[in-house]
Design an enzyme around this catalytic site. Structure first.
Site, PDB file in Angstrom:
ATOM      1  N   LYS A  35      66.371 117.567 117.150  1.00  0.00           N
ATOM      2  CA  LYS A  35      67.773 117.831 116.843  1.00  0.00           C
ATOM      3  C   LYS A  35      69.258 118.775 116.291  1.00  0.00           C
ATOM      4  O   LYS A  35      68.351 120.333 116.065  1.00  0.00           O
ATOM      5  CB  LYS A  35      68.309 116.974 116.609  1.00  0.00           C
ATOM      6  CG  LYS A  35      67.487 117.023 114.883  1.00  0.00           C
ATOM      7  CD  LYS A  35      67.903 116.061 114.014  1.00  0.00           C
ATOM      8  CE  LYS A  35      66.774 116.561 112.434  1.00  0.00           C
ATOM      9  NZ  LYS A  35      66.328 115.734 112.014  1.00  0.00           N
ATOM     10  N   ARG A 130      68.467 104.267 104.467  1.00  0.00           N
ATOM     11  CA  ARG A 130      69.978 104.937 105.575  1.00  0.00           C
ATOM     12  C   ARG A 130      69.485 104.210 106.696  1.00  0.00           C
ATOM     13  O   ARG A 130      70.663 103.270 106.588  1.00  0.00           O
ATOM     14  CB  ARG A 130      69.429 106.449 105.579  1.00  0.00           C
ATOM     15  CG  ARG A 130      70.793 107.375 106.460  1.00  0.00           C
ATOM     16  CD  ARG A 130      70.243 108.632 106.255  1.00  0.00           C
ATOM     17  NE  ARG A 130      69.385 108.570 106.910  1.00  0.00           N
ATOM     18  CZ  ARG A 130      68.274 110.249 107.227  1.00  0.00           C
ATOM     19  NH1 ARG A 130      69.324 110.950 106.947  1.00  0.00           N
ATOM     20  NH2 ARG A 130      67.512 110.528 107.969  1.00  0.00           N
ATOM     21  N   TYR A 264      91.344 139.658 102.806  1.00  0.00           N
ATOM     22  CA  TYR A 264      91.981 139.042 102.570  1.00  0.00           C
ATOM     23  C   TYR A 264      92.000 138.659 101.270  1.00  0.00           C
ATOM     24  O   TYR A 264      90.969 138.242 100.476  1.00  0.00           O
ATOM     25  CB  TYR A 264      91.603 137.228 103.865  1.00  0.00           C
ATOM     26  CG  TYR A 264      92.400 137.098 104.467  1.00  0.00           C
ATOM     27  CD1 TYR A 264      93.780 137.851 105.177  1.00  0.00           C
ATOM     28  CD2 TYR A 264      91.410 137.734 105.621  1.00  0.00           C
ATOM     29  CE1 TYR A 264      93.921 137.694 106.751  1.00  0.00           C
ATOM     30  CE2 TYR A 264      91.832 137.530 106.676  1.00  0.00           C
ATOM     31  CZ  TYR A 264      93.404 137.652 107.852  1.00  0.00           C
ATOM     32  OH  TYR A 264      92.872 137.987 109.018  1.00  0.00           O
ATOM     33  N   MET A 312      87.472 135.985 110.101  1.00  0.00           N
ATOM     34  CA  MET A 312      87.084 134.957 111.401  1.00  0.00           C
ATOM     35  C   MET A 312      85.631 135.393 111.803  1.00  0.00           C
ATOM     36  O   MET A 312      84.673 135.387 112.230  1.00  0.00           O
ATOM     37  CB  MET A 312      87.788 133.902 111.971  1.00  0.00           C
ATOM     38  CG  MET A 312      88.137 133.572 112.918  1.00  0.00           C
ATOM     39  SD  MET A 312      89.171 132.922 113.882  1.00  0.00           S
ATOM     40  CE  MET A 312      90.066 131.712 112.853  1.00  0.00           C
TER      41      MET A 312
HETATM   42  C1  LIG Z   1      65.014 115.400 110.833  1.00  0.00           C
HETATM   43  C2  LIG Z   1      63.710 114.165 110.690  1.00  0.00           C
HETATM   44  C3  LIG Z   1      63.173 115.276 110.546  1.00  0.00           C
HETATM   45  C4  LIG Z   1      62.645 116.524 110.337  1.00  0.00           C
HETATM   46  O1  LIG Z   1      62.921 117.024 108.746  1.00  0.00           O
HETATM   47  P1  LIG Z   1      62.695 118.239 107.987  1.00  0.00           P
HETATM   48  O2  LIG Z   1      63.255 118.667 106.755  1.00  0.00           O
HETATM   49  O3  LIG Z   1      63.748 119.584 108.738  1.00  0.00           O
HETATM   50  O4  LIG Z   1      61.181 118.840 108.515  1.00  0.00           O
HETATM   51  C5  LIG Z   1      61.840 114.095 109.892  1.00  0.00           C
HETATM   52  N1  LIG Z   1      62.447 112.538 110.744  1.00  0.00           N
HETATM   53  C6  LIG Z   1      63.935 112.652 110.671  1.00  0.00           C
HETATM   54  C7  LIG Z   1      63.752 111.561 110.891  1.00  0.00           C
HETATM   55  C8  LIG Z   1      64.824 113.926 110.753  1.00  0.00           C
HETATM   56  O5  LIG Z   1      65.785 113.116 111.021  1.00  0.00           O
END
Ligand SMILES: *Cc1c(COP(=O)(O)O)cnc(C)c1O
Length: 367
Positions: A35, A130, A264, A312
């Site tokens: 992701k 969540r 800056y 930047m």
């Molecule tokens: C992102 C995610 C993981 C992985 O988490 P890490 O801490 O990066 O290993 C596992 N399960 C779900 C549902 C996630 O969204």
């Protein structure tokens, strides 16, 4: 120097990290997290590079679409499921497995009239509050899903809120709720993110002991990218290797007199005559502007320090410890010998955020 700001991505390190996880958890399938552009490492390139993971997980249907368009045939999991019927149609077309965590998604599945059938990961909430159904309803939900013609197989998953906490109390409490509600379920499950997989206690392995390893899917993300999920514990202590080296080059060197200020706001003021290097990387590349003077920056391998506010497109480095450094010298903002974890902790964030925010204009080189 067409692309001064570069993320060099080591695919050897990536596959090495997969082996580290496999060795700790033999026989268990790996659902690798890709992701958010594979945590900033490049979605398609990383997905293609994994030699031996069993499925890939994304947060959005568009990420799944990009993977299929690139010819990736591995199982794909949509971690938040789908949000509307259009998304569901796309998921069917792409052959995605669906996480189901709310009533709307259940209704969409029961109303589904297409020919495709879905592998469903029923997400139960064991305390993170969540996503997911109350864990006490797992049996009832599973039964409901198993009656739907649109469902090929139902699997169970949960997610830990505090697997990275040293006391492990919250994770143990979540696992106890999980065990109580799912002990009778003999199908496929998935519970563990990177911190749960790397902990040095046996809480997780005890909880999984009665299941067949091939039924326990692991869900590592950050560990695969060679970053430690624990505050103050080095990734190297688990044998993990950083996958990303975020680098640039010096494009100018200045000689300062005592009292001269840099950049800056004149945040950094020289206390004595000294040299500073200007590197071609800034917050436009994903190097946070919030970073303070003193943040470690490697110049030609020597440990130097950020000096002055990040611009930047540029940043400035105290070259006291790299007297030979000159225009063209290599600057490593994080990676080997300069962990992203340490840079992140200087501004109270985590390396996940730093690597994920490396911007699009940074040239990613796979080696
Ligand atoms: C992102 C995610 C993981 C992985 O988490 P890490 O801490 O990066 O290993 C596992 N399960 C779900 C549902 C996630 O969204």
């Amino acid at each position: 120097m067409r692309f001064p700001a570069t993320a060099r991505i080591s695919l050897d390190a990536l596959n090495h990290n997969v082996r580290v996880i496999r060795k700790r958890w033999p026989g268990m399938p790996i659902m690798a997290m890709v992701k958010a552009n594979a945590y900033g490492h490049g979605l398609v390139a990383i997905a293609k590079a994994f030699e031996s993971v069993d499925s890939l997980a994304v947060a959005r249907t568009d990420e799944a679409r990009q993977l299929r368009a690139a010819g990736i045939e591995k199982p794909l999991v949509l971690l938040e499921g789908v949000f509307d019927t259009q998304g569901m149609r796309l998921a069917a077309e792409l052959g995605c497995e669906l996480v189901v965590h709310n009533d709307t998604q259940l209704t969409m599945l029961s109303d589904w009239s297409g020919a495709e059938r879905f592998t469903v990961w029923l997400k139960v909430d064991t305390g993170m509050n969540r996503l997911g159904f109350d864990v006490g309803k797992a049996d009832e939900m599973r039964a409901a899903l198993s009656r739907m013609p649109s469902v090929r197989e139902t699997r169970l998953m949960t997610h830990f809120a505090c697997a990275d906490a040293s006391d492990g109390i919250s994770m143990t409490a979540q696992l106890e709720r999980w065990q109580a509600a799912t002990a009778q379920f003999e199908g496929t499950v998935s519970v563990a993110n990177s911190p749960a997989l790397l902990r040095d206690d046996d809480v997780l392995s005890d909880a999984m002991a009665h299941r067949m390893p091939e039924h326990c899917w692991l869900r590592p993300g950050i560990a695969l990218y060679g970053i430690s999920p624990f505050d103050g514990v080095a990734a190297a202590s688990f044998g993990l290797k950083p996958v990303m080296n975020f680098e640039s080059r010096l494009i100018a060197v200045r000689e300062l007199e005592a009292g001269d200020a840099v950049g800056y706001g004149g945040r950094f003021v020289a206390e004595r005559p000294m040299r500073v290097g200007i590197a071609a990387a800034g917050y436009g590349d994903g190097y946070p502007r919030m970073l303070p003077d003193g943040t470690p920056v490697l110049v030609d391998g020597a440990r130097c320090a950020l000096a002055g506010r990040v611009s930047m497109d540029m940043l400035s480095v105290d070259l006291t410890h790299a007297p030979e450094a000159t225009v063209g010298s290599l600057v490593r903002l994080w990676g080997e010998d300069n962990p992203a974890e340490s840079v992140a902790s200087a501004i109270g964030t985590i390396a996940y955020e730093l690597v994920t925010r490396v911007s699009e204009r940074v040239h990613r080189v796979y080696e």
